[in-house]
Enzyme design. Structure first.
Site, PDB file in Angstrom:
ATOM      1  N   THR A   1      -2.962   2.092  -4.479  1.00 20.12           N
ATOM      2  CA  THR A   1      -2.821   3.245  -3.968  1.00 20.12           C
ATOM      3  C   THR A   1      -4.572   3.613  -4.025  1.00 20.12           C
ATOM      4  O   THR A   1      -4.647   3.677  -5.575  1.00 20.12           O
ATOM      5  CB  THR A   1      -2.009   4.539  -4.199  1.00 20.12           C
ATOM      6  OG1 THR A   1      -1.939   5.768  -4.063  1.00 20.12           O
ATOM      7  CG2 THR A   1      -1.657   3.599  -6.271  1.00 20.12           C
ATOM      8  N   GLY A   2      -4.867   4.872  -3.926  1.00 20.25           N
ATOM      9  CA  GLY A   2      -6.144   5.513  -4.385  1.00 20.25           C
ATOM     10  C   GLY A   2      -5.569   6.775  -4.760  1.00 20.25           C
ATOM     11  O   GLY A   2      -6.745   7.677  -5.018  1.00 20.25           O
TER      12      GLY A   2
ATOM     13  N   ASP B   1       0.992  -1.427   0.000  1.00 20.27           N
ATOM     14  CA  ASP B   1      -0.095   0.090  -0.117  1.00 20.27           C
ATOM     15  C   ASP B   1       0.635   1.168  -0.454  1.00 20.27           C
ATOM     16  O   ASP B   1       1.496   1.184   0.630  1.00 20.27           O
ATOM     17  CB  ASP B   1      -0.697  -0.293   1.275  1.00 20.27           C
ATOM     18  CG  ASP B   1      -1.808   0.990   1.083  1.00 20.27           C
ATOM     19  OD1 ASP B   1      -2.783   1.624   0.006  1.00 20.27           O
ATOM     20  OD2 ASP B   1      -1.569   2.112   2.637  1.00 20.27           O
TER      21      ASP B   1
END
Length: 684
Positions: free
Chosen positions: A512-513, A364
């Site tokens: 990832t966002g 992440d």
């Protein structure tokens, strides 16, 4: 440490239960085997010295005296009853559980030797093996003592952790301080931690400052500075100052107690390799029994009845799955305690075993590869001085609570620039902020601010945006004075972690966002192979499944909170930067430090411990394949007949070899040296 405390209880039973070394040792202590060995050895020496065989071999004679021929039988019987009792009791338990194994084999061997010895003493056979019976029992006691001591030492991490807690502490009261037992502390109490003293309970610093040694939690030797509002952990050591700490957790709720539970559970948890060893040991029992029966029948029919009994006992002794029984538990104990000392907490043994098979490691981004905090990365002034640009921008942002505003102010101060004084601060929702500085009207904001003012961005800002930076423009009296680039700071260890994983032959991915541009920028700088960008937190588990396509073995590395579904979906879930929060339910492996390089350490530990397990299993199996036929007498036609005592020595030597091989794990280097932060700073 108070006797009633659960950690004291746990530590106090390290010896008494051999830390759960194996069911065959239930109720037996290291000290008991040690005492039985030394007394049995003392009794065995006269039996050996009085043996006719030994006297013939070494060419000496002990003068006969009345009853001298019965001395070996009497002492040998005492050794059998005293030293052999523990094996007979173990066999009784195994048979009651319908799981005959090592203790049953040893018991059969010493019973056969005992009956044969008395038969020789009574003149039924011409055999004299009291010295072999006594020697056999003594050597078996030595082997079990060494085995239990090895496992107890390997599992000593629990006792060592328990010893870190002080028995007493100083509690702050209205009238001063009072010395109380640690068990008397309650949440909300204030305790005084003097220089050089250990913190007695988890808590938050309310007064004072000190450097605290947290190596027992993180494995990191560098002290961590603590000040008011900093968290401290029970068992850590304060230096260079004193602290007043408000207690937030006591007893079983402390981080140290949580770590101890994890270590204990990991050492007791199931293992695929252990299951294989247990099956092999069970099969070996029946192989040994069949081999003993064949040996007895063959040599009895050959007319060598004495040899038949002695060789049968030797087969049973040499086939004891001692090495098999030790091959896996000792490696498990050493690897889990080694990991705990280096900040790698194994919650699930299966997860650690699977780590050696990984093909892809997914990180992440935010909070794992990056620090999760914005940092000022780029500064460009349009025809003005960059220091002046930063001084003015920081003045506007000084009153803002936004993380990006803090990054600008902190970036200016790290360059030695103090913000100017601002008045009339106003936050512009979704656009930025504005204020009056030195009689000029200033505004700091993003593209929407420029659009509202009808201004064009600077040339540099477009390149920064492509690199994933958040771009802010500084507008002075209606003109663009310059631009600032802010980004999520990449951990200095991340690039080294990715490179090390590549060296291990693994592919590295990132979830990832953030936008594709931001993700691609981070991936390019770190050398990451695959990227999944613009992924919502709820969709991370589905993203992990996509990486698993084609049967690839995948590890997910995240912070263990919002990454929980993804951690649970991956083949191996690794929670990184858990700090003192060791109760990360979704992860099989918990890394205490916020250092991605510890993922490499976990994989190396997995590969090395599995390699030791395989080596030990191969050795233990090969030893029996060779030793059993020799003990059965296949080499007798060529003049090689293995004495029972030599068989016991060979069996014990095999166990010692397995234990020594497992101990080599202790030389594994898991900890990387900390990297000093090197934030990307634009020229001042």
């Amino acid at each position: 440490m108070s006797p009633g405390h659960p950690m004291a209880h746990m530590a106090g039973h390290q010896g008494h239960e051999a830390a759960g070394a194996h069911d065959r040792h239930a109720g037996h202590s290291v000290a008991m085997f040690r005492d039985k060995f030394w007394l049995s050895l003392a009794l065995t020496l006269p039996v050996v010295l009085l043996s006719r065989d030994i006297q013939d071999w070494f060419g000496y004679r002990v003068p006969a005296f009345p009853g001298s021929e019965l001395v070996p039988a009497v002492i040998g019987t005492i050794v059998f009853a005293y030293g052999g009792l523990v094996f007979l009791q173990g066999a009784q338990r195994e048979l009651a559980d319908r799981q005959p194994g090592m203790m049953t084999l040893i018991s059969l061997a010493i019973i056969v030797a005992f009956v044969t010895s008395w038969a020789g003493t009574l003149g039924l056979f011409e055999v004299e093996i009291w010295w072999e019976l006594a020697t056999l029992i003594t050597i078996m006691l030595l082997g079990h003592w060494l085995e239990m001591r090895s496992i107890a030492q390997a599992r000593g991490a629990l006792a060592a952790l328990a010893e870190l807690l002080p028995d007493t502490t100083e509690r702050v009261t209205d009238s001063g301080t009072e010395t109380v037992s640690r068990d008397e502390l309650a949440v909300g109490d204030i305790v005084l931690v003097r220089p050089g003293a250990r913190v007695s309970a988890d808590g938050v610093v309310v007064d004072g400052s000190a450097d605290v040694d947290e190596s027992m939690i993180t494995g990191e030797s560098k002290p961590v500075p603590k000040k008011p509002d900093s968290k401290v952990v029970a068992g850590t050591v304060a230096a260079g100052g004193s602290l007043r700490v408000r207690v937030s957790a006591v007893g079983d709720e402390t981080a140290l107690s949580g770590i101890m539970r994890l270590v204990e559970a990991a050492q007791a948890s199931g293992s695929r390799a252990q299951a294989l060893a247990d099956r092999a040991a069970a099969i070996l029992f029946y192989v040994a029994l069949a081999s003993g029966a064949v040996t007895l029948g063959f040599w009895w029919l050959q007319g060598d009845r004495e040899g038949a009994l002695v060789r049968t006992a030797t087969v049973l002794v040499i086939a004891c799955p001692h090495a098999l029984g030790l091959a896996i538990p000792l490696v498990i104990a050493i690897s889990t305690s080694l990991g705990a000392r280096n900040g790698l907490l194994v919650k699930d043994r299966i997860a650690l075993e699977r780590a050696r098979e990984l093909q892809v490691v997914i990180f992440d981004k935010t909070g794992t590869l990056t620090k999760g905090q914005p940092v000022l990365a780029s500064v460009a002034a349009a025809g003005a001085d960059e220091k002046e640009l930063l001084r003015l921008a920081a003045a506007v942002e000084a009153d803002s609570e936004h993380p990006i505003a803090h990054a600008i102010v902190e970036g200016a101060r790290r360059r030695g620039i103090e913000p100017a004084s601002a008045t009339g601060f106003e936050a512009l929702a979704g656009r930025g902020a504005r204020a009056q500085v030195d009689g000029r009207s200033l505004a700091v904001g993003g593209p929407r601010l420029l659009a509202d003012l009808g201004l064009d961005p600077t040339a540099e800002s477009e390149a920064w945006a492509r690199d994933g930076q958040t771009v802010l423009h500084v507008v002075v009296d209606g003109k663009v004075m310059g631009a600032l680039g802010v980004e999520d700071e990449i951990r200095p260890e991340s690039a080294e972690a990715v490179a090390a994983l590549h060296e291990l032959g693994l592919s590295v991915a990132m979830i990832t966002g953030d936008s594709q541009a931001v993700a691609d920028s981070v991936a390019r700088r770190l050398g990451i192979d695959e990227v999944a960008a613009e992924v919502l937190p709820a969709d991370k588990a589905d993203a992990v499944k996509r990486f698993q396509a084609g049967g690839r073995k995948v590890a997910m590395v995240g912070d263990g909170v919002n990454d929980a579904p993804a951690l649970a979906t991956a083949d191996v879930g690794i929670a990184i930067g858990a700090g003192t929060d060791v109760a990360v339910e979704s992860a099989g492996i918990v890394l205490v430090r916020s250092d991605p390089r510890d993922v490499v350490g976990a994989i190396e530990l997995s590969r090395s411990s599995y390699r030791k397990m395989v080596q030990n299993l191969v050795w233990a199996t090969a030893y029996n394949l060779v030793a059993i036929p020799i003990a059965a007498g296949v080499l007798v036609p060529w003049g090689i007949d293995l004495p029972m005592a030599v068989g016991a020595i060979a069996m014990s030597a095999s166990t010692i070899i397995v234990a020594a091989n497992a101990q080599l794990l202790r030389g594994l280097r898991l900890r990387r040296e900390p990297i000093a932060p090197e934030p990307r700073l634009a020229p001042a």
